[in-house]
Design an enzyme around this catalytic site. Structure first.
Site, short mmCIF file in Angstrom:
data_model
loop_
_atom_site.label_atom_id
_atom_site.label_comp_id
_atom_site.label_asym_id
_atom_site.label_seq_id
_atom_site.Cartn_x
_atom_site.Cartn_y
_atom_site.Cartn_z
N TYR A 1 -16.13 -39.99 -90.48
CA TYR A 1 -17.55 -40.21 -90.80
C TYR A 1 -18.34 -38.90 -90.74
CZ TYR A 1 -22.40 -41.58 -90.54
OH TYR A 1 -23.74 -41.68 -90.78
N HIS B 1 -33.16 -36.04 -96.23
CA HIS B 1 -33.74 -36.58 -95.00
C HIS B 1 -35.08 -35.92 -94.63
CE1 HIS B 1 -29.99 -38.64 -94.69
NE2 HIS B 1 -30.26 -39.13 -93.50
N ASN C 1 -28.69 -35.55 -86.33
CA ASN C 1 -28.43 -36.60 -85.35
C ASN C 1 -28.83 -36.08 -83.97
OD1 ASN C 1 -25.48 -38.63 -86.10
ND2 ASN C 1 -27.56 -38.77 -86.82
N TYR D 1 -61.38 -50.76 -53.68
CA TYR D 1 -59.98 -50.39 -53.84
C TYR D 1 -59.78 -49.03 -54.49
CZ TYR D 1 -58.50 -55.21 -52.82
OH TYR D 1 -58.25 -56.42 -52.23
N ARG E 1 -59.93 -46.91 -51.45
CA ARG E 1 -59.01 -47.27 -50.37
C ARG E 1 -57.55 -47.26 -50.82
NH1 ARG E 1 -59.02 -53.16 -48.28
NH2 ARG E 1 -61.00 -53.13 -49.37
N PHE F 1 -26.91 -41.09 -80.24
CA PHE F 1 -28.18 -40.74 -80.88
C PHE F 1 -29.26 -41.78 -80.61
CE2 PHE F 1 -25.28 -42.67 -84.08
CZ PHE F 1 -25.85 -43.95 -84.11
N GLU G 1 -28.44 -49.75 -89.38
CA GLU G 1 -29.12 -49.33 -88.16
C GLU G 1 -30.09 -50.45 -87.78
OE1 GLU G 1 -30.63 -45.68 -89.66
OE2 GLU G 1 -28.61 -44.89 -90.00
#
Length: 518
Positions: free
Chosen positions: A54, A84, A196, A281, A284, A330, A416
């Site tokens: 791959y 990409h 990646n 609060y 405190r 990844f 994915e």
């Protein structure tokens, strides 16, 4: 400027914060070169073989079943990077981009990516010579890596995309040429190894963490000053109370605030005969709330330290087993969770600070402070709308703090099918920190007015130093004036650690201890 040498797998948060603060170039320890070379050689062998591996001799994602001829592997990697580069939106700031590049060096330096050392050297040279890729900040879902942002980084390495050099934005190839650098021709798997990974998400989370630590430290000063401003009790800071619960952050916050407020004349003046039994609060419970936030930041810090040292691309080269194996390192789920933790801490520090601001401007609760801390109420509105601004920022941070890690959407034709959303989960934190610095800045201004109203009684020596530093830049509010610059100045004193530096270091929590905390 000499480069900081880093050994892959051993970088600490202290190292990474130094890179961030000082904008240092990075060099990978040359002891890592042998492992890097071995992995690259193993990938080269696979690229020339008949077995499908791959990303080496196949397509990507849903196209993994498409076999690529040996002569096309260089084109495959180049096409991967260019296709990409689909990021959109504002560019990531240069400092975070440089940290992202350093993180990519650390990941590739583990010797499991199969990327040649020449590629790492080019990233080093870009950091050294100030070639900073322009990275659009939107487009990653935080799984299969931060694909789009890292592709924009990788594009510059092959002479494409855009980069900044010397404050000028230009084509990536021109930036490399101006720096005397030569684009790299990517070998088998190298484009995939570059895009990646979780380095964009991790860099954004780390820079936010470093800034959030500073804000958490500053709240020790502002909360102490606010306590004196409303003539609050220090009894809730007693060590015995916090030891009985046992949480580290809570114990440390109480200890720091006791030290910061030690010797306050204001505190001593109402120790006896005060008709109030308990403070609200927001006064405190400051150790319990801020301490829990600090513990959360430390937890997130440990996760991010591990991630910064991780090999997070795919497939990975397992040299000892002589295998190239597909996995899922990844997937940025750990980073997404860490980002959500940081967001919760930032939101809560701001929420309790905002309540102290509201307390100080309310004459029914502030123990005789003038309405809205105005010197001549009615004619002057004092801090009235500054408090409203803190309410707006607090509310915005609450919305932003909603978890991102629980979201997912399938991408890449359902290959994915579960993603982390770490990228925008981490990226939102910069906005949240900016909001928090403004909230704490307004608290500082209000508390300063309140303490000065208690004159001739004085606060502690440590807090007097903090007040003196504030008054160097922001005078007392004797009458209404254009307020926006005062708010910005106070926030800047908070975020740059100038306020904290004015207080004795011995009085503060060493939040840097989070660098080594587990």
């Amino acid at each position: 400027m000499s480069a900081l040498t880093m050994s892959p797998g051993t970088a600490t948060l202290a190292d990474l914060e130094r890179l961030y603060r000082e904008k240092l170039p990075v060099q990978i320890d040359r002891a890592a070169k042998d492992a890097i070379d071995l992995a690259a050689e193993r990938v080269a062998v696979a690229a020339g073989g008949d077995d499908a591996v791959y990303g080496v001799n196949t397509g990507f994602g849903k196209l993994a079943s498409v076999k690529i001829e040996a002569g096309d592997t260089a084109t495959l990697q180049r096409n991967l990077i260019l296709s990409h580069c689909c990021g959109v939106g504002e560019a990531l700031d240069a400092t975070t981009t440089r940290l992202m590049m350093a993180l990519k060096l650390l990941s590739l330096g583990r010797g499991a990516s199969g990327v040649r050392f020449d590629v790492l050297r080019l990233i080093e040279d870009c950091l050294l010579k100030g070639v900073t890729p322009v990275i659009p900040a939107q487009g990653s879902v935080g799984a299969s890596g931060d694909l789009a942002p890292l592709a924009h980084m990788a594009a510059v390495l092959i002479g494409e995309g855009e980069a900044d050099i010397g404050g000028v934005r230009m084509p990536g190839g021109a930036a490399l040429a101006q720096a005397g650098l030569t684009p790299v021709v990517l070998g088998p798997k190298e484009g995939l190894g570059l895009i990646n990974g979780t380095q964009f998400s991790t860099a954004c989370a780390l820079t936010a963490l470093f800034d959030a630590w500073r804000l958490a430290e500053a709240t020790l000063v502002t909360a102490s000053l606010s306590t004196d401003a409303i003539m609050g009790s220090t009894a809730p800071l007693l060590a015995e109370i916090h030891a009985l619960r046992g949480h580290r952050g809570q114990i440390e916050v109480a200890r720091a605030m006791r030290a910061i407020m030690d010797g306050s004349e204001i505190r001593e003046s109402h120790r006896d005969g005060d008709s109030r039994v308990q403070d609200p609060y927001c006064i405190r419970c400051q150790p319990q709330v801020a301490g829990a936030c600090i513990d959360l930041l430390r937890m997130a810090g440990r996760t991010l330290e591990i991630e910064a040292n991780a090999a997070t691309d795919n497939p990975l080269v397992l040299i000892d087993a002589d295998r190239i194996v597909s996995g899922g390192n990844f997937h940025a789920e750990p980073v997404a969770f860490a980002a959500d933790q940081i967001a919760l801490a930032v939101a809560e520090i701001g929420a309790i600070s905002q309540r102290r601001v509201a307390l100080m401007v309310d004459p029914t609760l502030s123990f005789d402070l003038p309405p809205f801390l105005a010197r001549n109420p009615g004619l002057n509105s004092g801090m009235m709308i500054a408090e409203v601004t803190t309410a707006a920022l607090m509310s915005e941070n609450k919305h932003l703090a909603n978890p991102c890690s629980t979201d997912s959407t399938p991408t890449s034709a359902n290959q994915e099918d579960h993603v982390s959303m770490a990228a925008h989960g981490a990226r939102r934190l910069a906005r949240m920190n900016a909001n928090l610095s403004q909230i704490l800045g307004v608290e500082l201004l209000c508390a300063a007015e309140g303490v000065e109203h208690r004159a001739p009684l004085k606060t502690s020596i440590a807090l007097q130093k903090a007040l003196a530093r504030l008054r160097t830049d922001v005078p007392p509010l004797t009458e209404d004036r254009y307020m926006a610059p005062d708010l910005d100045t106070a926030a800047d004193l908070i975020r740059t650690r100038v306020l904290v530096a004015a207080v004795s270091a011995n009085d503060m929590i060493d939040l840097g201890d989070a660098h080594a905390a587990g």
